[in-house]
Design a protein around this motif. Structure first.
Motif, mmCIF file in Angstrom:
data_model
loop_
_atom_site.group_PDB
_atom_site.id
_atom_site.type_symbol
_atom_site.label_atom_id
_atom_site.label_comp_id
_atom_site.label_asym_id
_atom_site.label_seq_id
_atom_site.Cartn_x
_atom_site.Cartn_y
_atom_site.Cartn_z
ATOM 1 N N PRO A 22 0.801 -1.223 0.000
ATOM 2 C CA PRO A 22 0.000 0.000 0.000
ATOM 3 C C PRO A 22 0.837 1.278 0.000
ATOM 4 C CG PRO A 22 -0.241 -1.174 2.079
ATOM 5 C CD PRO A 22 0.538 -2.055 1.166
ATOM 6 N N VAL A 23 1.985 1.265 0.640
ATOM 7 C CA VAL A 23 2.831 2.467 0.660
ATOM 8 C C VAL A 23 3.330 2.784 -0.742
ATOM 9 C CG1 VAL A 23 4.984 3.451 1.534
ATOM 10 C CG2 VAL A 23 3.489 2.162 3.067
ATOM 11 N N HIS A 24 3.792 1.769 -1.457
ATOM 12 C CA HIS A 24 4.275 1.976 -2.826
ATOM 13 C C HIS A 24 3.132 2.377 -3.755
ATOM 14 C CE1 HIS A 24 8.309 0.721 -1.914
ATOM 15 N NE2 HIS A 24 7.857 -0.393 -1.366
ATOM 16 N N GLU A 25 1.966 1.781 -3.537
ATOM 17 C CA GLU A 25 0.811 2.136 -4.352
ATOM 18 C C GLU A 25 0.434 3.610 -4.141
ATOM 19 O OE1 GLU A 25 -3.752 0.681 -5.264
ATOM 20 O OE2 GLU A 25 -2.840 0.142 -3.359
ATOM 21 N N LEU A 26 0.418 4.048 -2.887
ATOM 22 C CA LEU A 26 0.090 5.453 -2.607
ATOM 23 C C LEU A 26 1.106 6.395 -3.230
ATOM 24 C CD1 LEU A 26 -1.206 5.489 1.068
ATOM 25 C CD2 LEU A 26 -2.482 5.971 -1.010
ATOM 26 N N ARG A 27 2.375 6.060 -3.129
ATOM 27 C CA ARG A 27 3.410 6.904 -3.749
ATOM 28 C C ARG A 27 3.174 7.024 -5.250
ATOM 29 N NH1 ARG A 27 8.488 4.258 -0.777
ATOM 30 N NH2 ARG A 27 8.223 5.254 1.244
ATOM 31 N N ALA A 28 2.907 5.901 -5.881
ATOM 32 C CA ALA A 28 2.679 5.910 -7.330
ATOM 33 C C ALA A 28 1.432 6.715 -7.681
ATOM 34 C CB ALA A 28 2.554 4.476 -7.851
ATOM 35 N N LEU A 29 0.368 6.525 -6.940
ATOM 36 C CA LEU A 29 -0.875 7.248 -7.221
ATOM 37 C C LEU A 29 -0.719 8.750 -7.000
ATOM 38 C CD1 LEU A 29 -3.424 4.736 -5.686
ATOM 39 C CD2 LEU A 29 -3.158 5.311 -8.110
ATOM 40 N N ARG A 30 0.059 9.133 -6.011
ATOM 41 C CA ARG A 30 0.301 10.560 -5.770
ATOM 42 C C ARG A 30 1.085 11.195 -6.914
ATOM 43 N NH1 ARG A 30 1.555 9.317 0.455
ATOM 44 N NH2 ARG A 30 -0.425 9.994 1.374
ATOM 45 N N VAL A 31 1.955 10.432 -7.537
ATOM 46 C CA VAL A 31 2.706 10.931 -8.696
ATOM 47 C C VAL A 31 1.800 11.002 -9.923
ATOM 48 C CG1 VAL A 31 4.565 10.356 -10.331
ATOM 49 C CG2 VAL A 31 4.964 10.168 -7.866
ATOM 50 N N LEU A 32 0.956 9.999 -10.098
ATOM 51 C CA LEU A 32 0.143 9.896 -11.311
ATOM 52 C C LEU A 32 -1.118 10.764 -11.301
ATOM 53 C CD1 LEU A 32 0.504 6.057 -11.850
ATOM 54 C CD2 LEU A 32 1.559 7.877 -13.207
ATOM 55 N N ALA A 33 -1.666 11.041 -10.127
ATOM 56 C CA ALA A 33 -2.923 11.804 -10.055
ATOM 57 C C ALA A 33 -2.848 13.174 -10.729
ATOM 58 C CB ALA A 33 -3.391 11.937 -8.612
ATOM 59 N N PRO A 34 -1.778 13.944 -10.565
ATOM 60 C CA PRO A 34 -1.733 15.236 -11.260
ATOM 61 C C PRO A 34 -1.569 15.095 -12.782
ATOM 62 C CG PRO A 34 -0.187 15.214 -9.426
ATOM 63 C CD PRO A 34 -0.690 13.813 -9.608
ATOM 64 N N VAL A 35 -0.992 13.985 -13.221
ATOM 65 C CA VAL A 35 -0.735 13.765 -14.645
ATOM 66 C C VAL A 35 -1.999 13.299 -15.368
ATOM 67 C CG1 VAL A 35 0.633 12.414 -16.287
ATOM 68 C CG2 VAL A 35 1.677 13.231 -14.169
ATOM 69 N N ALA A 36 -2.753 12.427 -14.726
ATOM 70 C CA ALA A 36 -3.984 11.880 -15.313
ATOM 71 C C ALA A 36 -5.061 11.825 -14.228
ATOM 72 C CB ALA A 36 -3.724 10.493 -15.901
ATOM 73 N N PRO A 37 -5.615 12.994 -13.868
ATOM 74 C CA PRO A 37 -6.552 13.032 -12.743
ATOM 75 C C PRO A 37 -7.791 12.166 -12.922
ATOM 76 C CG PRO A 37 -6.270 15.219 -13.732
ATOM 77 C CD PRO A 37 -5.361 14.294 -14.434
ATOM 78 N N ALA A 38 -8.329 12.096 -14.105
ATOM 79 C CA ALA A 38 -9.550 11.308 -14.312
ATOM 80 C C ALA A 38 -9.316 9.840 -13.988
ATOM 81 C CB ALA A 38 -10.049 11.470 -15.746
ATOM 82 N N ALA A 39 -8.148 9.357 -14.299
ATOM 83 C CA ALA A 39 -7.845 7.947 -14.064
ATOM 84 C C ALA A 39 -7.391 7.665 -12.639
ATOM 85 C CB ALA A 39 -6.766 7.481 -15.040
#
Length: 121
Positions: A22-39
């Motif tokens: 979960p820690v790695h998943e959260l890190r990845a999602l925090r990086v990706l959310a600004p790039v592709a917010p809808a997804a």
């Protein structure tokens, strides 16, 4: 400016979704959310709510506040926005109430009512 290497690493990591912690998943999602917010904003919000369950005190409240923020930033026309936002707000109000922050919990409940009435807008 986005760090393209970080985005690429996060995308590769998310290919392993379900097998990463979960820690790695959260890190990845925090990086990706600004790039592709809808997804990624809905996934980020839901992951934060789940991760917060294993935390306590101020850390849990901070994670849930971040979950609500991510859900609020979702596109208002997204059909899953209401469900994601309501889940984040519900978890948040519950913890705020448990922490003795009654007025903040009531504000979260009022926001839940607004979202439910508006259908997520």
């Amino acid at each position: 400016m986005t760090n393209h290497d970080a985005v690429l690493r996060a995308r590769v990591l998310m290919l392993d979704e379900g097998r990463i912690g979960p820690v790695h998943e959260l890190r990845a999602l925090r990086v990706l959310a600004p790039v592709a917010p809808a997804a990624y904003l809905p996934k980020l919000s839901m992951a934060l709510v789940e991760y917060a369950k294993a935390r306590t005190g101020p850390e849990r409240l901070a994670l849930l506040a971040e979950a609500v923020d991510a859900a609020e930033r979702m596109d208002r026309t997204d059909p899953v926005r209401a469900a994601v936002l309501l889940k984040a707000l519900d978890a948040s109000q519950e913890q705020l109430d448990a922490a003795g922050r009654r007025s903040d919990a009531l504000a979260a409940r009022a926001r839940m009512l607004e979202v439910a009435r508006a259908g997520g807008r």
